[in-house]
Design an enzyme around this catalytic site. Structure first.
Site, mmCIF file in Angstrom:
data_model
loop_
_atom_site.group_PDB
_atom_site.id
_atom_site.type_symbol
_atom_site.label_atom_id
_atom_site.label_comp_id
_atom_site.label_asym_id
_atom_site.label_seq_id
_atom_site.Cartn_x
_atom_site.Cartn_y
_atom_site.Cartn_z
ATOM 1 N N LYS A 57 15.343 8.734 -4.065
ATOM 2 C CA LYS A 57 16.502 7.852 -3.956
ATOM 3 C C LYS A 57 17.096 7.605 -5.348
ATOM 4 C CE LYS A 57 17.765 3.132 -2.749
ATOM 5 N NZ LYS A 57 17.457 1.892 -2.053
ATOM 6 N N GLU A 97 6.821 10.277 -11.232
ATOM 7 C CA GLU A 97 6.039 11.327 -10.569
ATOM 8 C C GLU A 97 6.959 12.449 -10.085
ATOM 9 O OE1 GLU A 97 5.678 8.105 -10.101
ATOM 10 O OE2 GLU A 97 3.604 7.555 -9.644
ATOM 11 N N GLY A 153 13.891 2.867 0.435
ATOM 12 C CA GLY A 153 13.050 4.065 0.413
ATOM 13 C C GLY A 153 12.209 4.212 1.666
ATOM 14 N N ARG A 154 11.585 3.112 2.098
ATOM 15 C CA ARG A 154 10.682 3.208 3.253
ATOM 16 C C ARG A 154 11.421 3.306 4.582
ATOM 17 N NH1 ARG A 154 10.331 -1.281 0.319
ATOM 18 N NH2 ARG A 154 10.756 -3.345 1.174
ATOM 19 N N GLU A 176 4.742 -2.741 2.081
ATOM 20 C CA GLU A 176 5.731 -2.852 1.011
ATOM 21 C C GLU A 176 6.836 -3.829 1.430
ATOM 22 O OE1 GLU A 176 8.243 0.556 -0.554
ATOM 23 O OE2 GLU A 176 6.950 0.278 -2.279
ATOM 24 N N HIS A 235 -15.529 6.864 15.931
ATOM 25 C CA HIS A 235 -16.822 7.322 15.439
ATOM 26 C C HIS A 235 -17.032 6.968 13.983
ATOM 27 C CE1 HIS A 235 -17.578 9.566 19.151
ATOM 28 N NE2 HIS A 235 -16.265 9.711 19.160
ATOM 29 N N LYS A 239 4.071 0.364 -13.259
ATOM 30 C CA LYS A 239 4.868 1.481 -13.793
ATOM 31 C C LYS A 239 5.113 1.270 -15.286
ATOM 32 C CE LYS A 239 7.673 2.335 -9.639
ATOM 33 N NZ LYS A 239 9.011 2.290 -9.067
HETATM 34 O O1 LIG Z 1 12.824 7.751 -3.785
HETATM 35 P P1 LIG Z 1 12.438 7.228 -5.111
HETATM 36 O O2 LIG Z 1 13.551 6.516 -5.805
HETATM 37 O O3 LIG Z 1 11.855 8.325 -5.973
HETATM 38 O O4 LIG Z 1 11.325 6.158 -4.889
HETATM 39 C C1 LIG Z 1 10.097 6.480 -4.313
HETATM 40 C C2 LIG Z 1 9.281 5.240 -4.056
HETATM 41 O O5 LIG Z 1 9.077 4.608 -5.301
HETATM 42 C C3 LIG Z 1 8.276 3.468 -5.263
HETATM 43 O O6 LIG Z 1 8.060 2.982 -6.549
HETATM 44 C C4 LIG Z 1 8.904 2.428 -4.390
HETATM 45 O O7 LIG Z 1 8.008 1.357 -4.304
HETATM 46 C C5 LIG Z 1 9.148 3.013 -3.006
HETATM 47 O O8 LIG Z 1 9.829 2.077 -2.222
HETATM 48 C C6 LIG Z 1 9.942 4.282 -3.092
HETATM 49 O O9 LIG Z 1 10.052 4.833 -1.807
#
Ligand SMILES: O=P(O)(O)OC[C@H]1O[C@@H](O)[C@H](O)[C@@H](O)[C@@H]1O
Length: 560
Positions: free
Chosen positions: A222, A228, A283-284, A369, A400, A524
């Site tokens: 987003k 990452e 995002g979610r 979240e 199980h 972060k």
């Molecule tokens: O889609 P992005 O901007 O890379 O974000 C990924 C995720 O990043 C996380 O840090 C957020 O807590 C999530 O809500 C989000 O989905």
């Protein structure tokens, strides 16, 4: 709005819990009321043209094995009314900025507005505006059809058959879960990888068996700034350029799913190969947006559209059904009932469905979240517990492993069981499906009826000292969800939205903002500082002795 505990329905529910709730014995409630199943079961029927079977699919939500009476339900509905759940819901569907800490609308429902009702944010028609929902959907349709048919070719003219989605959190969990859940509908010649973890193993394993000539990368983010994802995406780009001797055409092999055009183009992806969405998609909640491109590529656009349509059907139900009949609202109110009046801390979701094996992981982000918050709308801490710890695994496997605690542990664990009446794989003359269903029914029954010491003794041959160990207290609540057909795209869409609006209802009652996620930021920031320190002399600065000690040890052992 006001904190939930200041509402009169809240105090009323406390007294009701003391006088009635605490004393409900479910097996007696069923004995005393032959109509209990009918009274507490709700049903939604998905239209025939989107359902997995030729008739519309019913999805039954059996709430009758919950610790409630009709009066409890009335009082929970009253709580929802006093907390303004319907008002908040209507504000969400009207494009109101209910994400009040970020000043944003919460409008993911527009992404699945397949009946194309007018939906506006700040007076702009988000469906039909240029670059709006319908344009992006059309772009997704055209692109997914081109890739699936082989019309879209890689730089050496080959069909692209490996899809690597690079994204994390909401840009990963939805696509992974949905492509797994809909594997039955997936293109058999396609290999999918989802790379999320910064652990280099994740991208290395995905690239290891991939051929750059036939690989398509979807960079899903987003913000397009998530560390990452940008790191994994850069590693993917370097691999691609290196493997192709610099001849690989990024434009044919990389697309972006994002809201951030300037970062996308900076990365080297043409704006024409970007599938956009707006900041009002959390995002979610983004699997319905361009983030769902891997789903459309894998199961085909028609199925992706059915997925949206199933979701839309549940949206409409949530918008229109009165609270007492409203399936997601009831689910959310039950969660409040257990969390705040019985002291439950968890919520178990166990799909009796192997294709849904990532569903609980997906729901963890959705629920935790959204509602893992302490601060209420006036900035003060909530005086009551909020979001439960959601967990789960598919059954029968979970039976199980951790079900021991669910049956005999000291904690009350409200549980949801999900089953589809029809399997996509009715192997061995449906023996597997019958066994699966028998377990789905047996677990809910066992959790409810339990087993008394007398019943244990009556089995004979049980040494007296073992009797207490073999007793099951029972009276443990479950909600049984039964899909009256197979789980296809529409059924899956509706199930997800059930949980979305359940989560919404909880948050609305708790008077918290279910749509921000400030809690992920601190880690972060600290990670950025420590990353620098790994490359500097010494063991960092300003850390406690544990963090500093571990940093030093990591550098020494790792040779950094
Ligand atoms: O889609 P992005 O901007 O890379 O974000 C990924 C995720 O990043 C996380 O840090 C957020 O807590 C999530 O809500 C989000 O989905």
């Amino acid at each position: 709005m006001a904190p939930a505990s200041s509402l009169s329905a809240w105090s009323d529910l406390h007294s009701h819990h003391e006088s009635v709730g605490k004393n409900i014995v479910l097996k007696d409630a069923f004995k005393n009321d032959p109509k209990r199943f009918d009274k507490f079961t709700r049903k939604i029927t998905l239209p025939a043209d989107i359902s997995s079977g030729s008739n519309g699919t019913d999805i039954i939500f059996d709430f009758s094995k919950n610790l409630i009476t009709e009066e409890t339900l009335d009082k929970l509905v009253k709580l929802a009314e006093e907390a303004g759940v319907e008002k908040k819901r209507d504000a969400m569907f009207a494009g109101g900025k209910i994400n009040f800490t970020e000043g944003r609308a919460v409008y993911h429902a527009a992404l699945r507005n397949v009946s194309n009702q007018t939906m506006k944010v700040d007076g702009v028609d988000v469906m039909n505006t240029k670059g709006g929902v319908n344009d992006v959907l059309e772009h997704m349709r055209v692109f997914s059809e081109q890739v699936r048919s082989g019309e879209w070719k890689g730089y050496t003219g080959k069909k692209l058959t490996t899809i690597i989605n690079v994204g994390i959190g909401g840009s990963d969990l939805g696509p992974v879960m949905v492509t797994e859940a809909l594997k039955h509908y997936g293109a058999k010649d396609m290999t999918l990888h989802f790379v999320s973890n910064i652990d280099g193993t994740h991208i290395a394993e995905a690239l290891a068996n991939s051929d750059p000539e036939t690989t398509l990368f979807l960079i899903a983010s987003k913000t397009f700034t998530t560390a990452e994802t940008t790191t994994n995406a850069n590693t993917a780009k370097s691999w691609f350029l290196e493997k192709t001797g610099g001849k690989g055409d990024i434009a044919k092999h990389f697309v972006a799913l994002s809201t951030n055009e300037s970062e996308v183009t900076k990365f080297g992806i043409d704006a024409a190969n970007m599938f956009g969405f707006e900041s009002w998609v959390g995002g979610r909640y983004s699997v319905w947006s361009a983030i769902g491109l891997s789903v459309a590529l894998y199961v085909g656009f028609d199925n992706f559209h059915k997925f949206l349509a199933g979701a839309h059907a549940m949206d409409q139900h949530f918008q229109q059904a009165p609270l007492r009949e409203n399936i997601p609202a009831i689910g959310g109110l039950l969660s409040v009932w257990y969390s705040n009046f019985y002291g439950a801390q968890t919520h178990l979701v166990a799909p009796f469905d192997q294709y849904l094996h990532r569903f609980p992981a997906y729901l963890q982000q959705l629920s935790m979240e959204s509602n893992g918050k302490t601060i209420t709308s006036d900035g003060s801490p909530a005086k009551y517990t909020t979001g439960p710890i959601l967990f789960g695994e598919p059954c029968t496997n979970a039976q199980h492993s951790f079900f021991q605690l669910v049956h005999q542990g000291t904690k009350l664990i409200p549980s949801d069981f999900i089953l589809a009446a029809k399997s996509h794989n009715p192997v061995s003359d449906n023996l597997h499906q019958k066994m699966l269903a028998s377990n789905y029914l047996a677990q809910a029954e066992a959790l409810m009826v339990g087993k008394t010491a007398e019943e244990v003794r009556a089995e004979g041959n049980v040494p007296e000292e073992l009797v207490p160990h073999k007793v099951f207290m029972g009276n443990r609540p479950t909600t049984s969800i039964l899909v009256g057909g197979a789980i296809g795209p529409a059924e899956l869409g509706a199930l997800i939205v059930y949980y979305e609006h359940l989560t919404f209802t909880e948050g609305a009652v708790w008077d918290i903002n279910s749509f921000d996620q400030w809690g992920v930021e601190l880690g972060k920031v600290l990670a950025k500082k420590i990353l620098k320190e790994i490359d500097e002399e010494g063991a960092g600065s300003g850390h406690d002795s544990s963090t500093g000690g571990l940093l030093g040890a990591f550098k020494a052992y790792g040779g950094f």
